[in-house]
Scaffold this motif. Structure first.
Motif, short mmCIF file in Angstrom:
data_model
loop_
_atom_site.label_atom_id
_atom_site.label_comp_id
_atom_site.label_asym_id
_atom_site.label_seq_id
_atom_site.Cartn_x
_atom_site.Cartn_y
_atom_site.Cartn_z
N LEU A 1 -27.42 -4.40 -36.95
CA LEU A 1 -28.10 -5.55 -37.56
C LEU A 1 -28.60 -5.20 -38.96
O LEU A 1 -28.47 -5.99 -39.90
CB LEU A 1 -29.26 -5.98 -36.67
N HIS A 2 -29.12 -3.99 -39.10
CA HIS A 2 -29.59 -3.53 -40.40
C HIS A 2 -28.42 -3.37 -41.38
O HIS A 2 -28.51 -3.79 -42.54
CB HIS A 2 -30.33 -2.21 -40.24
N LEU A 3 -27.33 -2.78 -40.92
CA LEU A 3 -26.16 -2.59 -41.79
C LEU A 3 -25.52 -3.92 -42.16
O LEU A 3 -24.95 -4.06 -43.25
CB LEU A 3 -25.13 -1.70 -41.10
N ARG B 1 -24.48 -11.36 -38.30
CA ARG B 1 -25.43 -11.43 -37.18
C ARG B 1 -24.88 -12.28 -36.04
O ARG B 1 -24.99 -11.91 -34.87
CB ARG B 1 -26.76 -11.97 -37.66
N ARG C 1 -30.71 0.59 -29.77
CA ARG C 1 -30.71 1.31 -31.05
C ARG C 1 -29.46 0.95 -31.85
O ARG C 1 -29.52 0.70 -33.06
CB ARG C 1 -30.76 2.82 -30.80
N LYS D 1 -29.79 -2.60 -33.29
CA LYS D 1 -30.69 -2.63 -34.45
C LYS D 1 -30.02 -2.01 -35.67
O LYS D 1 -30.15 -2.51 -36.79
CB LYS D 1 -31.99 -1.89 -34.13
N ASN D 2 -29.31 -0.92 -35.47
CA ASN D 2 -28.63 -0.25 -36.57
C ASN D 2 -27.55 -1.15 -37.17
O ASN D 2 -27.45 -1.29 -38.40
CB ASN D 2 -28.02 1.07 -36.09
N GLY E 1 -25.00 -11.96 -44.29
CA GLY E 1 -25.74 -11.42 -43.15
C GLY E 1 -25.74 -12.35 -41.96
O GLY E 1 -25.69 -11.91 -40.81
N ARG F 1 -26.80 -6.67 -43.00
CA ARG F 1 -27.48 -7.49 -44.02
C ARG F 1 -26.71 -7.54 -45.33
O ARG F 1 -26.79 -8.51 -46.06
CB ARG F 1 -28.88 -6.95 -44.28
N GLU F 2 -25.95 -6.48 -45.62
CA GLU F 2 -25.20 -6.43 -46.88
C GLU F 2 -23.72 -6.73 -46.69
O GLU F 2 -22.91 -6.45 -47.57
CB GLU F 2 -25.36 -5.04 -47.50
N CYS G 1 -20.25 1.21 -37.18
CA CYS G 1 -21.33 1.62 -38.10
C CYS G 1 -20.78 2.52 -39.20
O CYS G 1 -21.08 2.33 -40.38
CB CYS G 1 -22.43 2.37 -37.35
#
Length: 96
Positions: free
Chosen positions: A17-19, A31, A11, A14-15, A27, A21-22, A61
């Protein structure tokens, strides 16, 4: 890794990875660094140490979210206050 901790780690990944992107450097840069960081700690088996690493990841995060909020705030401030400053300067120039 214990099953519940495995789900937490997944989790978190994934969190992040999503954050990422910006992320300001891109990104792909984020990554690659994220993947390297998780692979570096892949062999950790102690549940207490895994929890500490999860805590560090959650801190990252929160810091990323703060970075994005600050960037958004600065953009909005620049957008609105720059217009007022330019209008004010223009009005002073026309009075003289």
């Amino acid at each position: 890794m214990a099953n519940p901790l495995r789900a937490e780690v997944f989790r978190l990944y994934k969190n992040l990875l999503h954050l990422g992107r910006e992320y300001p450097k891109g990104g792909d840069f984020f990554r690659d660094r994220l993947r390297a960081s998780f692979l570096k700690n892949k062999g950790v088996a102690d549940p207490q140490q895994i929890r500490e690493l999860i805590g560090r990841g959650e801190y990252v995060c929160r810091e990323l979210e703060a970075l994005y909020y600050l960037r958004k705030y600065r953009a909005m401030k620049k957008r609105y206050y720059e217009e007022q400053t330019q209008t004010h300067v223009y009005e002073e120039q026309t009075r003289q």
